[in-house]
Design a protein around this motif. Structure first.
Motif, mmCIF file in Angstrom:
data_model
loop_
_atom_site.group_PDB
_atom_site.id
_atom_site.type_symbol
_atom_site.label_atom_id
_atom_site.label_comp_id
_atom_site.label_asym_id
_atom_site.label_seq_id
_atom_site.Cartn_x
_atom_site.Cartn_y
_atom_site.Cartn_z
ATOM 1 N N THR A 37 0.816 -1.215 0.000
ATOM 2 C CA THR A 37 0.000 0.000 0.000
ATOM 3 C C THR A 37 0.847 1.260 0.000
ATOM 4 O O THR A 37 0.363 2.340 -0.334
ATOM 5 C CB THR A 37 -0.950 0.032 1.217
ATOM 6 O OG1 THR A 37 -0.174 0.071 2.424
ATOM 7 C CG2 THR A 37 -1.854 -1.192 1.230
ATOM 8 N N ASP A 38 2.114 1.139 0.371
ATOM 9 C CA ASP A 38 3.039 2.271 0.394
ATOM 10 C C ASP A 38 4.460 1.742 0.335
ATOM 11 O O ASP A 38 5.093 1.513 1.364
ATOM 12 C CB ASP A 38 2.844 3.114 1.656
ATOM 13 C CG ASP A 38 3.831 4.272 1.740
ATOM 14 O OD1 ASP A 38 4.522 4.538 0.740
ATOM 15 O OD2 ASP A 38 3.920 4.894 2.818
ATOM 16 N N PRO A 39 4.993 1.523 -0.879
ATOM 17 C CA PRO A 39 6.306 0.875 -0.990
ATOM 18 C C PRO A 39 7.484 1.765 -0.616
ATOM 19 O O PRO A 39 8.636 1.366 -0.824
ATOM 20 C CB PRO A 39 6.360 0.450 -2.459
ATOM 21 C CG PRO A 39 5.448 1.383 -3.160
ATOM 22 C CD PRO A 39 4.346 1.679 -2.189
ATOM 23 N N GLU A 62 16.975 -9.470 13.772
ATOM 24 C CA GLU A 62 15.834 -8.734 14.308
ATOM 25 C C GLU A 62 15.005 -8.147 13.167
ATOM 26 O O GLU A 62 15.539 -7.791 12.104
ATOM 27 C CB GLU A 62 16.293 -7.594 15.224
ATOM 28 C CG GLU A 62 17.205 -8.015 16.359
ATOM 29 C CD GLU A 62 16.476 -8.686 17.527
ATOM 30 O OE1 GLU A 62 15.265 -8.989 17.382
ATOM 31 O OE2 GLU A 62 17.113 -8.904 18.571
ATOM 32 N N VAL A 63 13.702 -8.028 13.391
ATOM 33 C CA VAL A 63 12.796 -7.436 12.407
ATOM 34 C C VAL A 63 12.673 -5.941 12.669
ATOM 35 O O VAL A 63 12.498 -5.511 13.812
ATOM 36 C CB VAL A 63 11.409 -8.112 12.456
ATOM 37 C CG1 VAL A 63 10.410 -7.382 11.561
ATOM 38 C CG2 VAL A 63 11.517 -9.580 12.028
ATOM 39 N N GLU A 64 12.743 -5.167 11.587
ATOM 40 C CA GLU A 64 12.654 -3.710 11.678
ATOM 41 C C GLU A 64 11.790 -3.173 10.542
ATOM 42 O O GLU A 64 11.672 -3.795 9.481
ATOM 43 C CB GLU A 64 14.046 -3.076 11.602
ATOM 44 C CG GLU A 64 14.973 -3.513 12.726
ATOM 45 C CD GLU A 64 16.407 -3.082 12.516
ATOM 46 O OE1 GLU A 64 17.190 -3.163 13.482
ATOM 47 O OE2 GLU A 64 16.756 -2.672 11.380
ATOM 48 N N ARG A 65 11.205 -1.993 10.777
ATOM 49 C CA ARG A 65 10.469 -1.278 9.737
ATOM 50 C C ARG A 65 11.299 -0.054 9.319
ATOM 51 O O ARG A 65 11.667 0.761 10.152
ATOM 52 C CB ARG A 65 9.092 -0.838 10.243
ATOM 53 C CG ARG A 65 8.248 -0.143 9.181
ATOM 54 C CD ARG A 65 6.985 0.469 9.774
ATOM 55 N NE ARG A 65 5.970 -0.525 10.068
ATOM 56 C CZ ARG A 65 5.444 -0.721 11.271
ATOM 57 N NH1 ARG A 65 5.862 -0.015 12.313
ATOM 58 N NH2 ARG A 65 4.496 -1.628 11.452
ATOM 59 N N TRP A 66 11.595 0.043 8.024
ATOM 60 C CA TRP A 66 12.386 1.152 7.490
ATOM 61 C C TRP A 66 11.521 1.979 6.540
ATOM 62 O O TRP A 66 10.677 1.431 5.814
ATOM 63 C CB TRP A 66 13.609 0.620 6.744
ATOM 64 C CG TRP A 66 14.681 0.071 7.645
ATOM 65 C CD1 TRP A 66 14.556 -0.969 8.539
ATOM 66 C CD2 TRP A 66 16.032 0.520 7.742
ATOM 67 N NE1 TRP A 66 15.744 -1.189 9.187
ATOM 68 C CE2 TRP A 66 16.673 -0.294 8.717
ATOM 69 C CE3 TRP A 66 16.771 1.506 7.107
ATOM 70 C CZ2 TRP A 66 18.012 -0.128 9.058
ATOM 71 C CZ3 TRP A 66 18.108 1.673 7.437
ATOM 72 C CH2 TRP A 66 18.708 0.867 8.409
ATOM 73 N N ARG A 67 11.729 3.296 6.530
ATOM 74 C CA ARG A 67 10.952 4.190 5.670
ATOM 75 C C ARG A 67 11.884 5.170 4.966
ATOM 76 O O ARG A 67 12.896 5.597 5.517
ATOM 77 C CB ARG A 67 9.925 4.986 6.489
ATOM 78 C CG ARG A 67 8.943 4.143 7.307
ATOM 79 C CD ARG A 67 7.949 5.055 8.022
ATOM 80 N NE ARG A 67 7.237 4.384 9.094
ATOM 81 C CZ ARG A 67 6.088 3.734 8.951
ATOM 82 N NH1 ARG A 67 5.526 3.661 7.753
ATOM 83 N NH2 ARG A 67 5.497 3.166 9.982
ATOM 84 N N THR A 68 11.491 5.528 3.740
ATOM 85 C CA THR A 68 12.203 6.548 2.991
ATOM 86 C C THR A 68 11.214 7.601 2.497
ATOM 87 O O THR A 68 10.113 7.264 2.048
ATOM 88 C CB THR A 68 12.979 5.951 1.801
ATOM 89 O OG1 THR A 68 13.642 6.997 1.097
ATOM 90 C CG2 THR A 68 12.064 5.204 0.844
ATOM 91 N N ALA A 69 11.600 8.854 2.571
ATOM 92 C CA ALA A 69 10.765 9.949 2.074
ATOM 93 C C ALA A 69 11.335 10.552 0.803
ATOM 94 O O ALA A 69 10.756 11.501 0.249
ATOM 95 C CB ALA A 69 10.633 11.028 3.153
ATOM 96 N N ASP A 70 12.459 10.017 0.314
ATOM 97 C CA ASP A 70 13.117 10.597 -0.855
ATOM 98 C C ASP A 70 13.537 9.540 -1.876
ATOM 99 O O ASP A 70 14.572 9.650 -2.521
ATOM 100 C CB ASP A 70 14.321 11.433 -0.426
ATOM 101 C CG ASP A 70 15.328 10.652 0.424
ATOM 102 O OD1 ASP A 70 15.199 9.408 0.508
ATOM 103 O OD2 ASP A 70 16.218 11.285 1.009
#
Length: 437
Positions: free
Chosen positions: A348-350, A365-373
């Motif tokens: 829904t938001d790659p 470990e499991v982590e959530r990573w995000r990029t805005a650029d």
């Protein structure tokens, strides 16, 4: 045409078929609300090829469906109701080959009924699927299993199942798998018909085994990301193409050729060129709001030094960026040095990625990573931390919005091998915390 039929399963495939069952009938667990301290499944595993392995569907109800195989060879689907927080299970086949390559793919038909597809790992055991009798409900019973026996020529049987359906083609379904020649194959049918076309090759790399991930918009397009072989055997690069209206295309729209004429990797886009660089392995493909493809994959500076990368088509060219170091393989027996902890995309938001990496001096470990650029820079947050066991192969159900309950699924436990996994299926609960035993 190939007419499929139902019948008895061979030994070690499914000696008995169970209809929908509650959790009480599955490994002795009672049905529980998600807020209770229990895993989604006390035994379960999946491979990252094939799928989707978890799907969210909003029709009459808001429900998420999760497919996995247990350590005793049960092909299983779990159903989570987001309104009632109830979790129930159905065992579709018992005593199947114990191998995490055999986890089922989930498809929701336009009328809300579920179809589950699975097969074995490079064995002379065909493809199977079952269809729920009721829409959006795994507890109302299942139609008998149907067998698909068409395949390409070769000795390696069937492996991995991926399913898509396109409304613009009168509901034609496309089923993909790794064929008997070790190359990707496919067959089609229309609507809920059980008559499938003869198997045809999708990609051909003679003497090698390309690995493919796919996603579809449900309307008119299927996207493919693939390698030119196994990283154990080939210095693998990453490629991309898409299908629309009978033909395969490169990302810029240039036509490759008709679907059914096997494609060579050189005809597709080369997203990551491994020439003079580390070899790679594809993990996931999704599309952004403009329906432009986004890929995540692993590459291997060495067998004990993995890293994750993020590639996206910006409308003119491929942009490719490193995300983070990933550590070593999760394969405890050492036979699969390229089994990274795992990385996947939020469909829904790659711009959001879920990954498992080995922390310095610790476990994966499991982590959530995000990029805005677009992948240039990243922020991260932990899902698990300070673990004494493995956490691997995280995934967000396709179609599930937001970061609420079940927005992260993963395997936890130990992983001696793909035939000796000792893992549970875990998830974020309604309070945003991981289930624990």
């Amino acid at each position: 045409m190939v007419t499929t039929g139902s019948g008895a399963f061979p030994r070690r495939t499914a000696l008995g078929l169970a209809g929908a069952v509650g959790a009480a009938a599955l490994l002795g667990v009672s049905s529980q609300a998600v807020a209770t301290p229990l895993p989604v499944a006390p035994s379960g595993a999946w491979c990252w090829f094939g799928g989707p392995r978890a799907v969210h569907h909003q029709g009459r109800w808001k429900r998420t469906y999760i497919g996995f195989i247990t350590d005793s060879g049960e092909i299983t689907v779990a159903q989570y109701d987001h309104a009632t927080t109830r979790l129930t299970y159905a065992v579709l086949a018992e005593d199947f080959e114990i191998d995490d390559h055999n986890n089922p793919a989930i498809h929701v038909l336009p009328d809300g009924r579920l179809e589950m597809y699975w097969t074995a790992h490079a064995r002379n055991i065909p493809l199977y699927y079952r269809r729920s009798k009721l829409p959006e409900d795994i507890t109302g019973g299942w139609e008998p299993a149907t067998t698909i026996t068409t395949n390409t020529e070769g000795e390696y049987g069937w492996t991995y199942t991926s399913i898509a359906q396109l409304s613009a083609e009168k509901g034609r379904k496309y089923l993909f798998w790794r064929g008997a020649d070790f190359n990707p194959a496919f067959s089609t049918t229309t609507g809920d018909s059980d008559r499938w076309t003869e198997a045809r090759s999708l990609i051909q790399v003679p003497g090698q085994r390309p690995y493919v991930k796919m996603c579809a918009n449900g309307r008119d397009t299927i996207h493919f990301a693939f390698t030119d072989g196994h990283p154990r055997n080939v210095h693998t690069s990453i490629y991309y193409m898409y299908y629309r209206a009978g033909h395969l295309h490169r990302a810029n729209g240039a036509r490759i050729g008709p679907l059914g004429t096997p494609v060579s990797p050189s005809q597709a886009d080369k997203v990551y060129d491994a020439t003079g660089r580390p070899k790679s392995w594809i993990w996931e493909i999704a599309t952004d709001r403009g329906e432009r493809p986004v890929l995540v994959y692993a590459n291997f500076p060495s067998d004990t030094d993995h890293e994750y990368r993020y590639a996206r088509w910006d409308g003119r060219r491929w942009q490719d960026h490193r995300i983070t170091a990933a550590g070593d393989s999760i394969s405890a027996d050492g036979k699969e040095p390229h089994y990274s902890g795992g990385i996947s995309l939020d469909h829904t938001d790659p711009s959001t990625v879920l990954l498992s990496r080995q922390v310095p001096g610790g476990r994966h470990e499991v982590e959530r990573w995000r990029t805005a650029d677009g992948g240039h820079t990243w922020t991260s947050e932990p899902i698990t931390r300070s673990s004494t066991e493995l956490n691997a192969r995280p995934f967000k159900p396709v179609g599930l919005p937001g970061d609420g309950d079940l927005s992260v699924l993963w395997m936890a436990g130990e992983y001696p091998s793909y035939v000796g996994y000792q893992t549970r299926i875990m998830a974020l609960g309604a309070d945003g915390q991981a289930f624990t035993l």
